[in-house]
Design a protein around this motif. Sequence first.
Motif, PDB file in Angstrom:
ATOM      1  N   ARG A 170      -6.145   9.234   9.954  1.00 44.00           N
ATOM      2  CA  ARG A 170      -5.095   9.713   8.984  1.00 44.00           C
ATOM      3  C   ARG A 170      -4.483   8.823   7.585  1.00 44.00           C
ATOM      4  NH1 ARG A 170      -0.111   6.577   8.196  1.00 44.00           N
ATOM      5  NH2 ARG A 170      -0.949   4.971   8.582  1.00 44.00           N
ATOM      6  N   SER A 171      -5.400   7.565   7.328  1.00 44.44           N
ATOM      7  CA  SER A 171      -5.700   6.790   6.239  1.00 44.44           C
ATOM      8  C   SER A 171      -6.838   6.214   5.672  1.00 44.44           C
ATOM      9  CB  SER A 171      -4.389   6.140   6.477  1.00 44.44           C
ATOM     10  OG  SER A 171      -4.917   5.032   7.290  1.00 44.44           O
ATOM     11  N   THR A 172      -6.737   5.967   5.153  1.00 42.49           N
ATOM     12  CA  THR A 172      -8.109   4.685   4.321  1.00 42.49           C
ATOM     13  C   THR A 172      -8.162   3.706   4.001  1.00 42.49           C
ATOM     14  OG1 THR A 172      -9.322   6.758   3.354  1.00 42.49           O
ATOM     15  CG2 THR A 172     -10.016   4.843   2.391  1.00 42.49           C
ATOM     16  N   ARG A 173      -8.584   2.529   4.606  1.00 40.92           N
ATOM     17  CA  ARG A 173      -8.187   1.027   4.141  1.00 40.92           C
ATOM     18  C   ARG A 173      -8.948   0.454   3.249  1.00 40.92           C
ATOM     19  NH1 ARG A 173      -8.503  -1.196  10.989  1.00 40.92           N
ATOM     20  NH2 ARG A 173      -7.090   0.187  11.699  1.00 40.92           N
ATOM     21  N   ILE A 174      -8.300  -0.430   1.989  1.00 40.85           N
ATOM     22  CA  ILE A 174      -8.625  -0.888   0.577  1.00 40.85           C
ATOM     23  C   ILE A 174      -8.713  -1.647   0.853  1.00 40.85           C
ATOM     24  CG2 ILE A 174      -8.823  -0.234  -1.205  1.00 40.85           C
ATOM     25  CD1 ILE A 174      -7.948   2.151  -1.165  1.00 40.85           C
ATOM     26  N   LEU A 175      -9.876  -2.242   0.516  1.00 41.65           N
ATOM     27  CA  LEU A 175      -9.947  -4.520   1.100  1.00 41.65           C
ATOM     28  C   LEU A 175      -9.134  -4.792  -0.691  1.00 41.65           C
ATOM     29  CD1 LEU A 175      -9.898  -6.748   2.391  1.00 41.65           C
ATOM     30  CD2 LEU A 175     -12.060  -7.239   2.079  1.00 41.65           C
ATOM     31  N   THR A 176      -8.673  -5.597  -0.809  1.00 41.87           N
ATOM     32  CA  THR A 176      -8.659  -5.770  -2.669  1.00 41.87           C
ATOM     33  C   THR A 176      -8.603  -6.733  -3.077  1.00 41.87           C
ATOM     34  OG1 THR A 176      -6.753  -7.020  -2.065  1.00 41.87           O
ATOM     35  CG2 THR A 176      -6.489  -4.792  -2.348  1.00 41.87           C
ATOM     36  N   PRO A 177      -9.321  -7.567  -3.943  1.00 42.24           N
ATOM     37  CA  PRO A 177      -9.837  -8.481  -4.864  1.00 42.24           C
ATOM     38  C   PRO A 177      -9.154  -9.743  -3.929  1.00 42.24           C
ATOM     39  CG  PRO A 177     -10.019  -6.641  -6.329  1.00 42.24           C
ATOM     40  CD  PRO A 177      -8.981  -6.060  -5.125  1.00 42.24           C
ATOM     41  N   ASP A 178      -7.192  -9.824  -3.413  1.00 45.38           N
ATOM     42  CA  ASP A 178      -6.987 -10.916  -3.431  1.00 45.38           C
ATOM     43  C   ASP A 178      -7.248 -10.924  -1.083  1.00 45.38           C
ATOM     44  OD1 ASP A 178      -5.631 -11.093  -5.561  1.00 45.38           O
ATOM     45  OD2 ASP A 178      -4.622 -10.009  -5.522  1.00 45.38           O
ATOM     46  N   ASP A 179      -8.530  -9.955  -1.042  1.00 47.63           N
ATOM     47  CA  ASP A 179      -8.303 -10.082   0.919  1.00 47.63           C
ATOM     48  C   ASP A 179      -7.451 -10.092   1.493  1.00 47.63           C
ATOM     49  OD1 ASP A 179     -10.894 -11.221  -0.226  1.00 47.63           O
ATOM     50  OD2 ASP A 179     -10.034 -13.160   0.402  1.00 47.63           O
ATOM     51  N   VAL A 180      -6.434  -8.230   1.004  1.00 44.07           N
ATOM     52  CA  VAL A 180      -5.801  -8.089   1.237  1.00 44.07           C
ATOM     53  C   VAL A 180      -5.611  -6.368   1.628  1.00 44.07           C
ATOM     54  CG1 VAL A 180      -3.155  -7.446   1.064  1.00 44.07           C
ATOM     55  CG2 VAL A 180      -3.747  -9.657   0.139  1.00 44.07           C
ATOM     56  N   GLU A 181      -5.323  -6.538   2.838  1.00 41.17           N
ATOM     57  CA  GLU A 181      -5.986  -5.215   3.365  1.00 41.17           C
ATOM     58  C   GLU A 181      -5.086  -4.222   3.263  1.00 41.17           C
ATOM     59  OE1 GLU A 181      -9.149  -3.348   6.446  1.00 41.17           O
ATOM     60  OE2 GLU A 181      -7.474  -3.687   7.852  1.00 41.17           O
ATOM     61  N   ILE A 182      -5.571  -2.445   2.538  1.00 39.10           N
ATOM     62  CA  ILE A 182      -3.969  -1.710   2.600  1.00 39.10           C
ATOM     63  C   ILE A 182      -4.334  -0.586   2.724  1.00 39.10           C
ATOM     64  CG2 ILE A 182      -2.659  -0.641   0.551  1.00 39.10           C
ATOM     65  CD1 ILE A 182      -3.051  -3.210  -1.273  1.00 39.10           C
ATOM     66  N   ASN A 183      -3.420   0.024   4.463  1.00 39.15           N
ATOM     67  CA  ASN A 183      -3.996   1.695   4.442  1.00 39.15           C
ATOM     68  C   ASN A 183      -2.973   2.348   3.329  1.00 39.15           C
ATOM     69  OD1 ASN A 183      -5.225   0.295   6.427  1.00 39.15           O
ATOM     70  ND2 ASN A 183      -3.710   0.478   7.955  1.00 39.15           N
ATOM     71  N   VAL A 184      -3.962   2.573   2.619  1.00 35.76           N
ATOM     72  CA  VAL A 184      -3.216   4.347   1.823  1.00 35.76           C
ATOM     73  C   VAL A 184      -3.689   5.579   2.693  1.00 35.76           C
ATOM     74  CG1 VAL A 184      -3.702   5.669  -0.455  1.00 35.76           C
ATOM     75  CG2 VAL A 184      -3.917   2.890  -0.033  1.00 35.76           C
ATOM     76  N   PRO A 185      -2.546   6.187   2.742  1.00 38.56           N
ATOM     77  CA  PRO A 185      -2.290   8.006   3.133  1.00 38.56           C
ATOM     78  C   PRO A 185      -3.517   8.677   2.404  1.00 38.56           C
ATOM     79  CG  PRO A 185      -0.249   7.314   3.548  1.00 38.56           C
ATOM     80  CD  PRO A 185      -1.452   6.105   2.570  1.00 38.56           C
ATOM     81  N   ASN A 186      -4.560   9.393   4.033  1.00 40.78           N
ATOM     82  CA  ASN A 186      -5.569  10.682   2.892  1.00 40.78           C
ATOM     83  C   ASN A 186      -4.975  11.520   2.169  1.00 40.78           C
ATOM     84  OD1 ASN A 186      -7.302   9.124   3.872  1.00 40.78           O
ATOM     85  ND2 ASN A 186      -7.579  10.454   6.072  1.00 40.78           N
ATOM     86  N   ALA A 187      -3.744  11.529   2.482  1.00 43.10           N
ATOM     87  CA  ALA A 187      -3.152  12.761   0.831  1.00 43.10           C
ATOM     88  C   ALA A 187      -2.894  12.092  -0.255  1.00 43.10           C
ATOM     89  CB  ALA A 187      -1.909  13.723   1.693  1.00 43.10           C
ATOM     90  N   VAL A 188      -1.869  11.210   0.161  1.00 41.01           N
ATOM     91  CA  VAL A 188      -1.898  10.693  -1.155  1.00 41.01           C
ATOM     92  C   VAL A 188      -3.323  10.150  -2.123  1.00 41.01           C
ATOM     93  CG1 VAL A 188      -1.096   8.088  -2.038  1.00 41.01           C
ATOM     94  CG2 VAL A 188      -0.291   9.111  -0.424  1.00 41.01           C
ATOM     95  N   ILE A 189      -4.308   9.730  -1.618  1.00 47.36           N
ATOM     96  CA  ILE A 189      -5.635   9.523  -2.193  1.00 47.36           C
ATOM     97  C   ILE A 189      -6.578  11.307  -2.616  1.00 47.36           C
ATOM     98  CG2 ILE A 189      -8.446   9.013  -1.733  1.00 47.36           C
ATOM     99  CD1 ILE A 189      -7.536   7.159   0.203  1.00 47.36           C
ATOM    100  N   GLY A 190      -5.905  12.200  -1.918  1.00 44.87           N
ATOM    101  CA  GLY A 190      -6.809  13.365  -2.387  1.00 44.87           C
ATOM    102  C   GLY A 190      -6.092  14.115  -3.288  1.00 44.87           C
ATOM    103  N   ASN A 191      -4.479  13.045  -3.664  1.00 48.57           N
ATOM    104  CA  ASN A 191      -3.763  13.700  -4.905  1.00 48.57           C
ATOM    105  C   ASN A 191      -4.014  12.194  -6.543  1.00 48.57           C
ATOM    106  OD1 ASN A 191      -3.043  16.041  -3.721  1.00 48.57           O
ATOM    107  ND2 ASN A 191      -1.629  15.282  -2.955  1.00 48.57           N
TER     108      ASN A 191
END
Length: 366
Positions: free
Chosen positions: A221-242
Amino acid sequence: MRVVAEFVETLKQLFENPYLLAVGLLAGSILAAWLVELVIARTLVAAAARTKTDVDDAIVEILRRPVFLSIVFFGLDQAAKKLPLAENFAHPIDAALETIVIIIWSMAVVRVGNVLLQSLSARSRPRSVLQPTTLPVFDIFLKTMVTGAALYFVFLAWKIDLTAWLASAGIIGVAVGFAAKDTLANLFSGIFIIADGSYKVKDWIVLDNELRGEVTRIGIRSTRILTPDDVEINVPNAVIGNAQLINESGGPYPRQRVRILASVAYGSDVDKAREVLLSVTEDAPHILAHPAPAARFMAMGDSGLHFELWVWINEPAMREQVIDDLTTRVYKALNAARIEIPFPKHDVYIRQMPGAMPVPRQPPPG
């Protein structure tokens, strides 16, 4: 003989008592599960510990609990059938227990499949289909197939006729499509993202020039991204696709260019400013020697002359640290070289001080 006969009669009465018989069956199933667990620990676990790989150890450890619980639930099912109250609820109890067992084994199969996929991808060859980059695709298909099979067996456990469901699959599909359009969009976007290979796990990406981080997991459903602030964010794949995506780890080389902005005052020696900027890159950490650092005179601004110091790094995670280090070096070097760093200045002209008498206007000539 009379004592033996009385003992046999007592046992017969005990076995005829449904509640005592149910308790005995449940206790026997727990005992049998414990014995099987003991046999697994003495044989399979010991044998797996003697091998060189850890895959068999992980598989045995995953399957121990489902085997134990399956034996216990089987005894619970047999015990429930002996109770008089269970005559009218025999089918719901059987179906519920079978559903629980199906869920337990489905989760175990998914975990075993993940262990095998990770092991095979780690030992894959360059031209193998299963690679660390394509591992999420196989993970998605594995979970989809196991979930579908589990639902099928759950329907069979509850004796639900699938013919009517298949006949109305078109209508149900349209309804489900409208109800779960976001979920389906994320699912297909995830498959397309992995198939296109726009990014993979451990890549540093930037979304719409705002969100930047390291990809830690590509899910259904989503992609997990770890920011430089060590905060993990779940971004929906549809949002990344667009979204507009920048893969800092992509391309033919993993290196990337970092720009350090600097300005000097008008009247400064341009060649000397360029030499000072290049001198700060000597012995600077995380900077590549090839391509070599470069200093560029970019523009003549409103308040000063704008330069950019270009350096190349090989690790996107070091970007913020390199910018901080080089910016500090540039500031100190310009001050040491007595090159003025400009700042915006504004001249203010006061026509009249507060409290002063107004200056009378002169009448126009004629």
